[in-house]
Scaffold this motif. Structure first.
Motif, PDB file in Angstrom:
ATOM      1  N   ILE A 119       2.476  -4.750  -1.495  1.00 43.28           N
ATOM      2  CA  ILE A 119       2.007  -4.244  -2.789  1.00 43.28           C
ATOM      3  C   ILE A 119       3.151  -3.612  -3.564  1.00 43.28           C
ATOM      4  O   ILE A 119       3.343  -3.863  -4.761  1.00 43.28           O
ATOM      5  CB  ILE A 119       0.860  -3.228  -2.576  1.00 43.28           C
ATOM      6  N   ILE A 120       3.948  -2.793  -2.861  1.00 40.18           N
ATOM      7  CA  ILE A 120       5.111  -2.197  -3.525  1.00 40.18           C
ATOM      8  C   ILE A 120       6.035  -3.306  -4.012  1.00 40.18           C
ATOM      9  O   ILE A 120       6.540  -3.263  -5.140  1.00 40.18           O
ATOM     10  CB  ILE A 120       5.873  -1.266  -2.567  1.00 40.18           C
ATOM     11  N   GLY A 121       6.253  -4.296  -3.158  1.00 40.64           N
ATOM     12  CA  GLY A 121       7.149  -5.392  -3.509  1.00 40.64           C
ATOM     13  C   GLY A 121       6.712  -6.099  -4.777  1.00 40.64           C
ATOM     14  O   GLY A 121       7.516  -6.339  -5.679  1.00 40.64           O
ATOM     15  N   LEU A 178      14.175  -3.568  -2.320  1.00 39.77           N
ATOM     16  CA  LEU A 178      13.281  -2.916  -3.285  1.00 39.77           C
ATOM     17  C   LEU A 178      14.054  -1.976  -4.193  1.00 39.77           C
ATOM     18  O   LEU A 178      13.646  -1.700  -5.320  1.00 39.77           O
ATOM     19  CB  LEU A 178      12.202  -2.113  -2.547  1.00 39.77           C
ATOM     20  N   TRP A 219       7.947   5.304 -11.158  1.00 45.37           N
ATOM     21  CA  TRP A 219       7.070   4.341 -10.494  1.00 45.37           C
ATOM     22  C   TRP A 219       7.106   4.519  -8.967  1.00 45.37           C
ATOM     23  O   TRP A 219       6.072   4.558  -8.309  1.00 45.37           O
ATOM     24  CB  TRP A 219       7.476   2.913 -10.861  1.00 45.37           C
ATOM     25  N   PHE A 251       3.721  -2.555   1.977  1.00 45.41           N
ATOM     26  CA  PHE A 251       5.032  -3.031   1.579  1.00 45.41           C
ATOM     27  C   PHE A 251       4.904  -4.174   0.570  1.00 45.41           C
ATOM     28  O   PHE A 251       5.628  -4.228  -0.424  1.00 45.41           O
ATOM     29  CB  PHE A 251       5.803  -3.508   2.814  1.00 45.41           C
ATOM     30  N   LEU A 289       8.168   4.405   3.613  1.00 44.23           N
ATOM     31  CA  LEU A 289       8.303   3.308   4.561  1.00 44.23           C
ATOM     32  C   LEU A 289       8.666   3.809   5.955  1.00 44.23           C
ATOM     33  O   LEU A 289       8.254   3.224   6.948  1.00 44.23           O
ATOM     34  CB  LEU A 289       9.331   2.289   4.059  1.00 44.23           C
TER      35      LEU A 289
END
Lengths: 236, 218, 243
Positions: C162-164, B168, B203, C160, B147
């Motif tokens: 997609i990850i979420g 997250l 993951w 972001f 990120l």
């Protein structure tokens, strides 16, 4: 009559790029032969930097194709064939000239790295300062180091965006000798000077509002006819 | 493997040259531990129930704080572009960057473990606990590196990064804290927490490695 | 007919419907739900009137996930096709999803207070919903910091998202373990089998909230697209003035 052309070193067909709704580069065709030195001219905002970025594969075109030295984008072979001299020096300020060049030489898997690096550093006058932090070098020496970086992996094609910026006359002479006028190297360099043609240039491509307005460098490819007739020399 | 190591060596060298930046992250982590000590009055009684939480929140905050640094300069100096133009797969660039951040953060974390061992008189250097710290760190560093990388072109990134990444990381936080607690003997059964930690780390690393080349295309 | 043209046809149809079919449909469905929830459905003995919030709470929760799924799907399409229209849909869907999420949290809190004495009980599902709220708020923040046609920012937000979305099941699992593997009193008891009248109203509620959400997403995508066009026009004007 026209000879059958060898694969052009820089080939572009219908290159188009849109940014936020504005079409910055529109349908650009190029076929620069190997060994040619082309000056890319155009006013600010004409699309020079965007075109160069597409050719160096930093940006993906919205439409169109690119082939450099016969290689397609996305291949390691194409990237190995290019040397990019951009607006920014693309150097690590906290590393020394030697460390910078060693890093790039390793990335490009240059075989005789140490010898090549020494040769280049001596040529650009940085050998004695090879252990200093790049950050303290003057703008001119930054450009010289960038020049060494570009050449360290012996690219076939050099794509440069206003490379003379920041160089003193001696530096410009070095740039001309090592890169822009060097034999065997294909060069496409954007230059701001539109008053007189650079001495090293064998041809010119002028961009106006994202389109090619003049092209004295591209060769006519067999079987290719563009809307304006067979591509090639446009009468000035 | 070659290009990954090349990028890794370059980043470690840069981290060393820029050590003041990383030292700030370490200082921040230390100050965080002290702040918690005062806020939760960790000077008295058995602090072990609070310790896993103190440690992991410190690690996460330090990690997010430090993540932004490494990419900022690369983007500004154009060297990120220089790497993208080189015949190196984007995945290798990411792996090298990730490994460098991981090493730097592990060093900071181990320093904090040492500090906590001394301050709170708790034995923290067990193989089990160290293993948990390593796995957990890999878990969060992959996402913070991803990120922070992409945010290089976005304004206001430095403030935004914690807001983006911390929600997250909730599963990682839960798993790591509970597993650390179990390793300290605070609760029974490390198994589900280690599973959670392992799954999350696997993951997050996979997702980051796969999404980086897609994200970096312009 | 391949997938691409099928999607295109559906989207084009949806375009036509937003001012014709959708408003009356949504209106009727919402009225039906409100009438059903407040009047027609039987009063629940134990919890009283406040239990009627279920008819908006549960559908909102389910449709909220659907909205976030649309965001994730649009994000994948954006990364694949590089067409900024997908960015408009992703943002619109996320906005509606965040709104529905807020409804779930709010209705959950209002439902909780008289029923269990607390506004917030750290129930696993509600806690996960709160985290989801934060994630998608962060998505909208990250996206809105940049302009409507900023492709870089759109790609960043898409990754972001997609990850979420993939993280959501992991978050739910971890929060549930956090609550259950730790001896704490559970506050929300599982629902016993609902009588038919309640189920019917619940079903109407699903239809109503789904229709509302779909309509809002259509409208909001329109707004985003309009924003994009304005930005494009401005940029074009600037570009021409410069040359």
């Amino acid at each position: 009559m026209t000879e059958v052309a060898a694969e052009p070193a820089v080939y572009a067909a219908g290159l188009t790029r849109q940014y936020g709704g504005v079409t910055v580069v529109r349908g650009v065709d190029l076929a620069l032969p190997a060994g040619s030195k082309t000056a890319l001219l155009g006013a600010n905002g004409a699309g020079k930097t965007t075109l160069l970025n597409m050719l160096s594969t930093l940006i993906t075109p919205t439409r169109g194709q690119v082939r450099i030295a016969g290689q397609k984008p996305g291949t390691a072979a194409l990237r190995r064939a290019i040397g990019v001299l951009g607006h920014k020096p693309m150097l690590y300020e906290d590393l020394s000239p030697l460390e910078n060049l060693r890093f790039f030489a390793r990335l490009y898997e240059v075989q005789d790295a140490d010898a090549r690096i020494e040769e280049l550093l001596r040529r650009v006058g940085l050998w004695l300062r090879r252990h200093e932090r790049t950050a303290i070098l003057s703008r001119g020496y930054h450009q010289r180091l960038a020049l060494a970086r570009v050449l360290v992996h012996r690219p076939a094609v050099v794509i440069a965006d206003e490379p003379e910026t920041g160089l003193d006359p001696e530096g410009v002479a070095l740039l001309d000798e090592l890169a822009l006028a060097a034999p065997g190297l294909t060069v496409l360099a954007a230059t701001h000077r539109i008053d007189h043609l650079p001495a090293w240039a064998t041809g010119v491509v002028r961009l106006e509002r994202g389109r090619v307005a003049e092209d004295t460098s591209s060769i006519a490819l067999p079987g290719e006819v563009t809307a304006a007739g067979p591509r090639g020399v446009v009468a000035p | 493997m070659g290009p990954v190591l090349t990028v890794l060596r370059k980043d470690l060298l840069l981290a060393w040259r820029n050590r003041s930046g990383w030292a700030s992250a370490a200082a921040f982590a230390t100050i965080a531990v002290l702040t918690y000590s005062f806020a939760f009055d960790l000077a008295t009684g058995d602090v072990r129930p609070l310790l896993p939480g103190v440690l992991w929140t410190t690690f996460l905050f330090a990690g997010v704080f430090a993540a932004g640094q490494s990419f900022q300069d690369e983007v500004e100096d154009g060297t990120f572009d220089a790497m993208l133009v080189a015949p190196v797969p984007a995945t290798a660039i990411f792996a090298g960057k990730l490994a460098a951040n991981l090493i730097a953060l592990l060093i900071i974390e181990f320093a904090q473990l040492l500090l906590a061992t001394i301050l709170f008189d708790v034995g923290l250097f067990t193989p089990e606990l160290l293993g948990i710290v390593v796995i957990g760190t890999v878990g969060y560093v992959s996402l913070t590196t991803l990120l922070s990388t992409m945010g290089g072109h976005v304004r206001g990134r430095s403030v935004l990064l914690p807001v983006l990444v911390l929600p997250l990381l909730v599963p990682l936080l839960i798993g790591a804290v509970r597993a650390t607690g179990a390793a300290l003997g605070l609760e029974s059964g490390t198994a589900p927490w280690m599973l959670l930690l392992g799954v999350f780390t696997l993951w997050s690393t996979l997702a980051s490695v796969l999404l980086f080349p897609v994200a970096v295309e312009r | 007919m391949n997938l691409s043209s099928l999607v295109g046809t559906v989207l084009a149809r949806a375009d036509q419907w937003r001012w014709t079919v959708m408003p009356p449909l949504v209106g009727v469905a919402m009225m039906a739900m409100i009438v059903g929830a407040l009047v027609a459905a039987p009063r629940e003995i134990v919890q009283g009137e406040v239990q009627r919030l279920m008819y908006i709470h549960v559908p909102s929760a389910v449709i909220m996930y659907a909205a976030f799924f649309v965001t994730a799907f649009s994000s994948v399409m954006l990364l694949w096709k590089r067409d900024m229209r997908w960015d408009a849909i992703a943002r619109a869907s996320a906005t509606v999803g965040v709104f529905l999420c807020a409804m779930v949290l709010l209705s959950g809190a209002i439902w909780g207070k008289p029923t269990w004495g607390v506004y917030w009980s750290w129930d696993a599902r509600l806690t996960s919903t709160l985290i989801l709220f934060l994630i998608y708020t962060a998505y909208l923040l990250a996206r809105s910091v940049a302009g409507p046609l900023d492709e870089q920012a759109a790609r960043y937000a898409a990754v972001f998202a997609i990850i979420g979305v993939v993280d959501i099941p992991i978050i739910q699992m971890s929060v549930r373990w956090w609550r259950t593997l730790h001896p704490q009193p559970t506050v929300f008891t599982p629902d016993p089998a609902l009588p038919n009248e309640m189920l019917l109203v619940l079903l109407i509620g699903f239809v109503a909230v789904f229709a509302l959400a779909a309509w809002l997403i259509m409208l909001q995508s329109d707004t985003e697209r309009a924003s994009q066009r304005v930005t494009a026009l401005r940029a074009e004007v600037d570009h021409r003035e410069m040359a």
